[in-house]
Every structure is written in structure tokens, then in C-alpha cells.
Design a protein around this motif. Structure first.
Motif: not given
Length: 191
Positions: A98-103, A112-114, A164-167
Motif C-alpha cells: 500500500s506504500a507504492g513502488a520504486t523504480g 510513487v506513493r500508493g 503511477h499508471h501501474a499503481n
């Protein structure tokens, strides 16, 4: 070509997947969703060797924090990411629930945040994220033939938009009953 999870590590299919990937031409983009499932993968040392081999053949690698901890136990996060990047991928994406993802790329990283959502279920959310990631890359012609250089030199602003789109895909998938990723029209309304 997208591969992932148990199909990469468990015999007899793992050998077929490895052969398929090794036969691809250099202009084929290979994406890999690590998606560790220890109880279904067989011996750890064999799984790690196969995962390592697939990472080294992949252009885009996605894994969760838990996958990374399983793959590189006891290592600091930054060291584990450096190891992953040294294997050869152009882009590594680590999801944080839920905290997002890092690339990560060779030129830096972006996070990006969740999204805050009402959770209906969690099954398939990783797949929805991966589908959104590949869709956003495809729209930017990053998965087309002869785009390896563009993928390896992707700007952090573009990577941020892709994540952002993936999230957003993952957030939409987790809110609806049943295991079905969102449709493009659903995403347009939500963004």
C-alpha cells in the motif's frame, strides 16, 4: 515477452521458459515478475539460481519488498538493489504494498506513493500492477522492436508516470470483487 513466478523456477516448465527466453532476438524486450512463492518453488538454491539467470536475461524486473528480502536475505536494501541492477536489467521495480513502488535505473530512482482505497481483495493485484507497467511502457513505445537503448536511457519523469499508471491499475484491481484487472476506461475515470 513476459515471464514470471513459478513458471521460471519449477520443473519441468522452468526449462521450457528458460529456452524460450534464450531464443529471443536482442530486439525482444523481456519482462520478469519475480513473484516468489517459496512453498511452491522447490529447493531454495535451485530457485535462486533460476531467478538469478532470468534476472540477467531481463530488461524489466519487478519484485516486491518481500521478494527482495527472500532473494537477498540479510542484505541492506540499497545493496540488494545494486546487486539486481548489476545483473543487467534496464529497469528494476520494487513494490511496497500500500506504500507504492520504486523504480530504479542506472541514472537514479523514483518513488510513487500508493493510493488510498477500500480493499475488496488482494488476489491478482501484483498482476494488475505488472499489466499496468507494461501497458504504460507500450504506450510510450518502450517495448517495441529496437527500443533497447530508449529503455536503458529512460528519464525519471517518464518512469514516474509509468509507475503511477501501474499503481493506479493495482489500486483499481484491489477495489473490485473478483480477480479482473481494470479496463482502460476505468483508469481514465480514476486518474
Amino acid at each position: 515477452l513476459h515471464v514470471g513466478s513459478i513458471a521460471v523456477v519449477r520443473a519441468p516448465g522452468a526449462d521450457d521458459v528458460a529456452r524460450l527466453v534464450s531464443r529471443q532476438t536482442p530486439d525482444t524486450t523481456i519482462s520478469y515478475d519475480v513473484n516468489v512463492r517459496p512453498s511452491a518453488m522447490g529447493p531454495r538454491h535451485i530457485s535462486i539460481a533460476r531467478i538469478d539467470e532470468m534476472i540477467s536475461r531481463s530488461d524489466v524486473v519487478k519484485l516486491s519488498d518481500a521478494d527482495l528480502a527472500w532473494l537477498r536475505p540479510g542484505e541492506r536494501h540499497g545493496d540488494a538493489i545494486r546487486w539486481l541492477m548489476s545483473r543487467g536489467p534496464a529497469i528494476v521495480v520494487v513494490t511496497h504494498g500500500s506504500a507504492g513502488a520504486t523504480g530504479y535505473t542506472r541514472s537514479g530512482s523514483v518513488r510513487v506513493r500508493g493510493h488510498r482505497v477500500d480493499v475488496a481483495h488482494t488476489a491478482g493485484v501484483g498482476d494488475a500492477f505488472m499489466a499496468g507497467l507494461l501497458h504504460a511502457m507500450s504506450v510510450r513505445s518502450l517495448l517495441a522492436r529496437k527500443t533497447a537503448r530508449r529503455l536503458r536511457t529512460i528519464g525519471l519523469d517518464d518512469l514516474h508516470s509509468i509507475l503511477h499508471h501501474a499503481n493506479l491499475c493495482a489500486a483499481q484491481a484491489i477495489t473490485s470483487a473478483g480477480i479482473e484487472p481494470p479496463h482502460i476506461d476505468d483508469l481514465a475515470v480514476a486518474s
